[in-house]
Design an enzyme around this catalytic site. Structure first.
Site, mmCIF file in Angstrom:
data_model
loop_
_atom_site.group_PDB
_atom_site.id
_atom_site.type_symbol
_atom_site.label_atom_id
_atom_site.label_comp_id
_atom_site.label_asym_id
_atom_site.label_seq_id
_atom_site.Cartn_x
_atom_site.Cartn_y
_atom_site.Cartn_z
ATOM 1 N N SER A 87 1.008 -1.109 0.064
ATOM 2 C CA SER A 87 0.051 -0.149 -0.067
ATOM 3 C C SER A 87 1.268 0.775 0.088
ATOM 4 O O SER A 87 2.030 1.403 0.182
ATOM 5 C CB SER A 87 -1.050 -0.071 0.756
ATOM 6 O OG SER A 87 0.292 0.403 2.398
ATOM 7 N N LYS A 88 0.546 2.025 -0.152
ATOM 8 C CA LYS A 88 1.243 3.699 -0.460
ATOM 9 C C LYS A 88 2.139 4.165 0.885
ATOM 10 O O LYS A 88 2.832 4.327 0.713
ATOM 11 C CB LYS A 88 0.110 4.916 -0.639
ATOM 12 C CG LYS A 88 -0.430 4.743 -1.597
ATOM 13 C CD LYS A 88 0.640 5.805 -2.766
ATOM 14 C CE LYS A 88 0.345 6.720 -4.158
ATOM 15 N NZ LYS A 88 0.757 5.504 -4.773
ATOM 16 N N ARG A 89 1.638 3.947 1.670
ATOM 17 C CA ARG A 89 2.125 3.596 3.766
ATOM 18 C C ARG A 89 3.178 2.401 3.664
ATOM 19 O O ARG A 89 4.172 2.553 4.232
ATOM 20 C CB ARG A 89 1.372 3.605 4.421
ATOM 21 C CG ARG A 89 1.041 5.025 4.595
ATOM 22 C CD ARG A 89 -0.018 5.366 6.061
ATOM 23 N NE ARG A 89 0.949 5.256 6.923
ATOM 24 C CZ ARG A 89 0.356 4.394 8.228
ATOM 25 N NH1 ARG A 89 -0.940 4.098 9.091
ATOM 26 N NH2 ARG A 89 1.600 4.635 9.301
#
Ligand code: GLU
Length: 467
Positions: free
Chosen positions: A237-239
């Site tokens: 995920s982006k994080r």
């Protein structure tokens, strides 16, 4: 072995993400390990989604990571006549046919998938020998029997039943080649010996192998790398890991940290964790690439980054830090001064962004002080101590770190105070904070005059009108 030739072949439909950088690195390492050739190829046949800015970003990220290429960047859209030549060969040998059926629309594909069927071409044009026309695509005449298999250099033997494979489109009606076809033609004409790519491409490999067979060309070795997983083994995920390589640069990671991190993801050499680039090139082969996916671990990346920050020679560290200081309002810093500053911060910080924030007080007035720090340490009660330290510092013949140490320990003895309680008000006066590099180091670097100025301002803050 003949010369090893690997390639990295991104589609410029987005930035270079960590997964792409992982693939690029493995290909680069294999080429360097065997003193072969590393090619860069831009797969831009999807004209709707390809963008020039992504090409530029991919090249910039590769350069930043130090993944230099020996040939290319080739661009598929500049190679259309080559694909046409191979289309003609396949049509001539009967391995491909013209087809003017409208492309199956997304809805029909979805419906087939929902019925648990693989959406397949119904075969209308397969045997009718349609001549080429303005609306015709070219399809591959896939065998409906038999098995296509290969010995994957990472995953081991893999086999597909040909029955599962469709008559795939090789060339669209607009004359552009499709991915599976262009890749085969490129890998043949560029004499690629090892195709190393993400395991999401495994379903494409049998299709590509059948094209090699139809062209009577021995295929290269295939090696499918396990994909990287995010936290709790979920998708990235982006994080957690789905950022672009350049976003890591902007967050203050060094390229050597990212390279070391990505190399160890899915590959090992005993239990060694820290590898110089030379060591990676020396040890890296596909033999120790794991079959199972690596899990993205930000903590480990940060750990590697702090290692490389600590290890970096001071002048280089100063250079790396310079662009990050701009965000703190520090432009064009004196490099000699920054060379003294940087090593005092690298032991305490995990990224260049953190280092830049921590470096601020070396260049700028530390006021406004951190509220809690000032409330606790810049009180009227601290003023006599601050005055005494200032007085002693002013007459110190040589304010070396050793002399400063003596100054503070003498004062601790005569006033029966702890060193720490003497040091904290001074630290807040000089840095605005309660945590900082060593106090003597700071005074030494700021210089006596500046330190005295800051202490006097802190006294004025603690007891306005008395400084
Ligand atoms: N262009 C493909 C991608 O970006 C790579 C294909 C390949 O390596 O064969 O996923």
């Amino acid at each position: 072995m003949s010369e090893v030739r690997t390639r990295f072949s991104p589609s410029p439909t987005g930035a270079l993400h960590l997964g792409g950088a992982h693939t690029a690195l493995f290909n680069w390492l294999i080429a360097r390990h065997y003193q072969g050739t590393f090619l860069l190829r831009i797969e831009d046949t999807d004209q709707e989604r390809s963008q020039e800015k992504f090409v530029a970003e991919i090249l910039e990220a590769m350069t930043w990571l130090g993944l230099d290429w020996d040939e290319g960047p080739y661009r598929q859209m500049e190679r259309l006549p080559i694909y046409q030549d191979y289309i003609n060969r396949l049509l001539a040998s009967g391995a491909a046919y013209n087809c003017n059926c409208p492309p199956q629309d997304a809805k029909a594909r979805q419906a087939a998938l929902a019925r648990g069927e693989k959406p397949k071409y119904h075969g209308h044009c397969r045997e009718i020998n349609l001549p080429a026309g303005p609306e015709t695509a070219v399809r591959f005449k896939t065998h409906h029997t038999g098995v296509t298999h290969w010995d994957d250099q990472i995953k081991g033997p893999i086999a597909f039943d040909n029955q599962e494979l469709d008559d795939l489109v090789l060339q669209r009606a607009d004359g552009n080649p499709t991915y599976n076809f262009a890749v085969v033609v490129d890998d043949i004409t560029m004499a690629v010996t090892h195709v190393i790519r993400g395991e999401d491409h495994i379903p494409n490999t049998p299709r590509q192998l059948l094209i090699y067979e139809a062209l009577k060309v021995t295929p290269p070795f295939f090696a499918h790398m396990p994909l990287m997983l995010g936290k709790d083994r979920a998708k990235l995920s982006k994080r957690h890991g789905a950022l672009s390589a350049l976003a890591y640069r902007d967050q203050g990671f060094l390229p050597q940290s990212l390279v070391n991190y990505l190399a160890r993801l899915g590959w090992s050499h005993g239990d060694q964790e820290i590898f110089s680039r030379e060591e990676l090139v020396k040890y890296f082969t596909l033999n120790h690439v794991t079959k199972s996916p690596g899990v993205y671990d930000e903590e480990k990346l940060l750990w590697l980054n702090s290692h490389y920050l600590k290890e970096m020679p001071a002048p280089e560290l100063a250079r790396e830090l310079t662009p990050f200081l701009a965000a703190q309002g520090i432009t064009d810093p004196d490099q000699a001064y920054l060379t003294r500053v940087a090593p005092t911060l690298s032991a305490r910080c995990k990224t260049l962004v953190e280092m830049a924030a921590a470096a601020r007080f070396y260049f700028l007035d530390p006021r406004p002080y951190e509220v809690k720090a000032a409330e606790k340490f810049l009180t009227p009660a601290a003023v006599p101590t601050l005055r005494e330290i200032a007085a002693r510092l002013a007459i110190l013949p040589d304010p070396s770190e050793e002399a400063l140490n003596r100054l503070f320990s003498d004062l601790a003895q005569t006033t029966e105070q702890k060193m720490a309680s003497l040091a904290q008000p001074v630290r807040v006066a000089l840095t605005g904070k309660t945590a900082s590099p060593g106090l003597y180091e700071i005074i030494h670097i700021l210089g006596r005059e500046e330190a005295l100025r800051r202490i006097s301002r802190a006294i004025e803050f603690a007891e306005p009108g008395t400084a």
